[in-house]
Design an enzyme around this catalytic site. Structure first.
Site, short mmCIF file in Angstrom:
data_model
loop_
_atom_site.label_atom_id
_atom_site.label_comp_id
_atom_site.label_asym_id
_atom_site.label_seq_id
_atom_site.Cartn_x
_atom_site.Cartn_y
_atom_site.Cartn_z
N ARG A 72 0.75 -1.22 -0.13
CA ARG A 72 0.03 0.07 -0.10
C ARG A 72 1.13 1.12 -0.10
O ARG A 72 1.62 1.26 0.98
CB ARG A 72 -0.93 -0.07 1.17
CG ARG A 72 -1.65 1.31 1.42
CD ARG A 72 -2.55 1.42 2.40
NE ARG A 72 -3.92 0.72 1.80
CZ ARG A 72 -5.27 0.67 2.41
NH1 ARG A 72 -5.41 1.53 3.44
NH2 ARG A 72 -6.00 0.20 1.88
N HIS A 98 -7.31 0.73 -6.53
CA HIS A 98 -7.36 -0.17 -5.56
C HIS A 98 -8.23 -1.54 -5.82
O HIS A 98 -9.24 -1.57 -5.71
CB HIS A 98 -8.48 0.65 -4.55
CG HIS A 98 -8.37 0.05 -3.29
ND1 HIS A 98 -7.68 -1.08 -2.67
CD2 HIS A 98 -9.13 0.71 -1.90
CE1 HIS A 98 -7.77 -1.08 -1.24
NE2 HIS A 98 -8.76 -0.21 -0.82
N GLN A 139 -10.04 -3.68 -3.44
CA GLN A 139 -11.46 -3.35 -2.98
C GLN A 139 -12.43 -3.67 -4.14
O GLN A 139 -13.61 -3.93 -3.87
CB GLN A 139 -11.35 -1.78 -2.79
CG GLN A 139 -12.62 -1.38 -2.35
CD GLN A 139 -13.15 -1.69 -0.67
OE1 GLN A 139 -12.32 -1.92 0.12
NE2 GLN A 139 -14.31 -2.27 -0.63
N ASP A 172 -16.87 7.57 -2.25
CA ASP A 172 -15.75 7.28 -1.32
C ASP A 172 -15.29 8.55 -0.65
O ASP A 172 -16.07 9.70 -1.31
CB ASP A 172 -14.62 6.98 -2.31
CG ASP A 172 -13.44 6.48 -1.47
OD1 ASP A 172 -13.36 6.42 -0.18
OD2 ASP A 172 -12.31 6.41 -2.28
N CYS A 213 -16.11 1.82 0.41
CA CYS A 213 -15.21 1.07 0.62
C CYS A 213 -14.74 1.07 2.11
O CYS A 213 -14.27 0.21 2.86
CB CYS A 213 -13.90 1.22 -0.16
SG CYS A 213 -13.26 2.84 -0.14
N ARG A 255 -13.73 -8.52 1.63
CA ARG A 255 -12.48 -8.41 1.19
C ARG A 255 -11.61 -9.58 1.72
O ARG A 255 -10.41 -9.92 0.96
CB ARG A 255 -11.69 -7.15 2.12
CG ARG A 255 -12.16 -5.86 1.79
CD ARG A 255 -11.57 -5.25 0.41
NE ARG A 255 -10.23 -5.24 0.30
CZ ARG A 255 -9.41 -4.19 0.85
NH1 ARG A 255 -9.99 -3.15 1.19
NH2 ARG A 255 -8.39 -4.38 0.74
N1 NVA Z 1 -9.99 6.78 -1.75
C1 NVA Z 1 -9.34 6.32 -0.32
C2 NVA Z 1 -9.75 4.98 -0.02
C3 NVA Z 1 -9.42 4.47 1.21
C4 NVA Z 1 -9.42 2.93 1.51
C5 NVA Z 1 -8.09 6.83 -0.21
O1 NVA Z 1 -7.15 6.66 -0.87
O2 NVA Z 1 -7.92 7.33 0.99
N1 CP Z 2 -11.08 -0.06 2.24
C1 CP Z 2 -9.96 -0.14 2.72
O1 CP Z 2 -8.88 -0.24 1.83
O2 CP Z 2 -9.71 0.14 4.07
P1 CP Z 2 -8.58 0.24 4.96
O3 CP Z 2 -7.89 1.65 4.41
O4 CP Z 2 -9.06 0.39 6.18
O5 CP Z 2 -7.59 -0.79 4.52
#
Ligand code: NVA
Ligand code: CP
Length: 317
Positions: free
Chosen positions: A111, A138, A141, A234, A274, A302
């Site tokens: 990540r 992502h 997800q 989101d 998500c 997930r």
């Molecule tokens: N778009 C959000 C998704 C979090 C799971 C982010 O990147 O923070």
């Molecule tokens: N939806 C998702 O990826 O959640 P986290 O940021 O908690 O991993």
């Protein structure tokens, strides 16, 4: 969903567009089986003795826990590697990190920020790489989202998905890649300045032409949600963009997913997010905690969708 046979050709999953319709279908089918097995107490120990390294440069609840629990349920082990604690955070190169970790682990979930970072890992690692979120994509997800849609609606093909919110972000990008592959219609509604990346939108539109779907962009949230089977949003401020928060709220307020907006969707629409969510910002409590919301099934999925991925990429298929 009838395709059950497919030659699996992927070593990595960096973005949804890496997958074919057959591969996405197979993953969803496998995930559903694994979910049933888990609930029935039937073990699926496909990765005994295998280790997944998990590099996190951003926070996580779902991704971290579902991958770690998933590896346990598969009989393997997961290592949480915060970039704050490993030498990567002190300037060791991505290339050296990828080469060294490849000597220890059987797969790497990452990540991070820019998608080019995960691509550099991919170029230097000799084990499978899984994208656990970049600024632009992502995919894990979206696999869980598609599994959830399939469970609730019985198909993806021909459904109408509306995404309302920040179009220039990982979720809409990955959703549109997946929708195009699966033949699902998708309309994204975002404010000016927050449109999806042109290159991803263009490719998705071309792919959609082949699968009989339509991928569209509009500035009008009502237009996007009208006749939708699935409504998705989101956060307005994604991880790494916190400095822009005050400015963003001003632009995104007319894009809030609330009862007035979802009134335009089909009567039996489902709501996906998500998570994490900010109630009162991108979505109201009446929607996310209402009867159309499936966000906790989505979060649960997930775990199972990723086990299907781990088995495919790290197992002896
Ligand atoms: N778009 C959000 C998704 C979090 C799971 C982010 O990147 O923070
Ligand atoms: N939806 C998702 O990826 O959640 P986290 O940021 O908690 O991993």
């Amino acid at each position: 969903m009838t395709e059950t046979e497919s030659k699996w050709h992927q070593k990595n999953i960096l973005q949804v567009a890496d997958l074919t319709e057959k591969e996405l279908t197979l993953l969803i089918e496998e995930a559903i089986v694994m979910k049933e097995q888990t609930k029935a107490g039937i073990p699926h120990l496909y990765l005994q003795g295998k280790t997944l390294g998990m590099i996190f440069e951003k926070s996580s609840t779902r991704t971290r826990v579902s991958f770690e629990v998933g590896m346990t349920q598969l009989g393997g082990h997961a290592l949480f590697l915060s970039s704050k604690d490993i030498q990567l955070g002190r300037g060791e190169s991505i290339a050296d990190t990828a080469k060294v970790l490849s000597r220890y682990v059987d797969g790497l979930m990452i990540r991070t920020f820019g998608h080019e970072i995960i691509e550099e890992f991919d170029e230097n690692a000799t084990v499978p790489i899984i994208n656990g979120l970049t600024n632009e994509h992502h995919p894990m997800q979206v696999l869980a989202d598609f599994m959830t849609i399939y469970e609730k609606k019985g198909t993806l093909k021909g459904l109408n998905l509306a995404y309302v919110g920040d179009g220039n972000n990982n979720m809409p990008h990955s959703l549109m890649e997946g929708a195009a592959i699966m033949g699902m219609n998708m309309t994204i509604a975002s404010p000016k300045g927050y449109e999806p990346l042109e290159v991803i939108l263009k490719k998705a539109k071309i792919k959609a032409e082949q699968t009989g779907a339509a991928i569209q962009f509009t500035y009008d949230p009502v237009e996007a949600v009208t006749n939708a089977d699935i409504v998705v949003t989101d956060v307005w401020t994604s991880m790494g963009m916190e400095a822009e928060e005050t400015e963003r709220v001003k632009h995104f307020l007319p894009y809030q997913v609330n009862a007035k907006l979802t009134h335009h969707a089909k009567e039996d629409f489902i709501f996906l997010h998500c998570l994490p969510a900010h109630r009162g910002e991108e979505v109201t409590s009446e929607v996310i905690d209402g009867s159309h919301s499936v966000v906790f099934d989505e979060a649960e999925n997930r775990l199972h969708a990723q086990k299907a991925v781990l088995k495919k990429l790290m197992g002896d298929n």
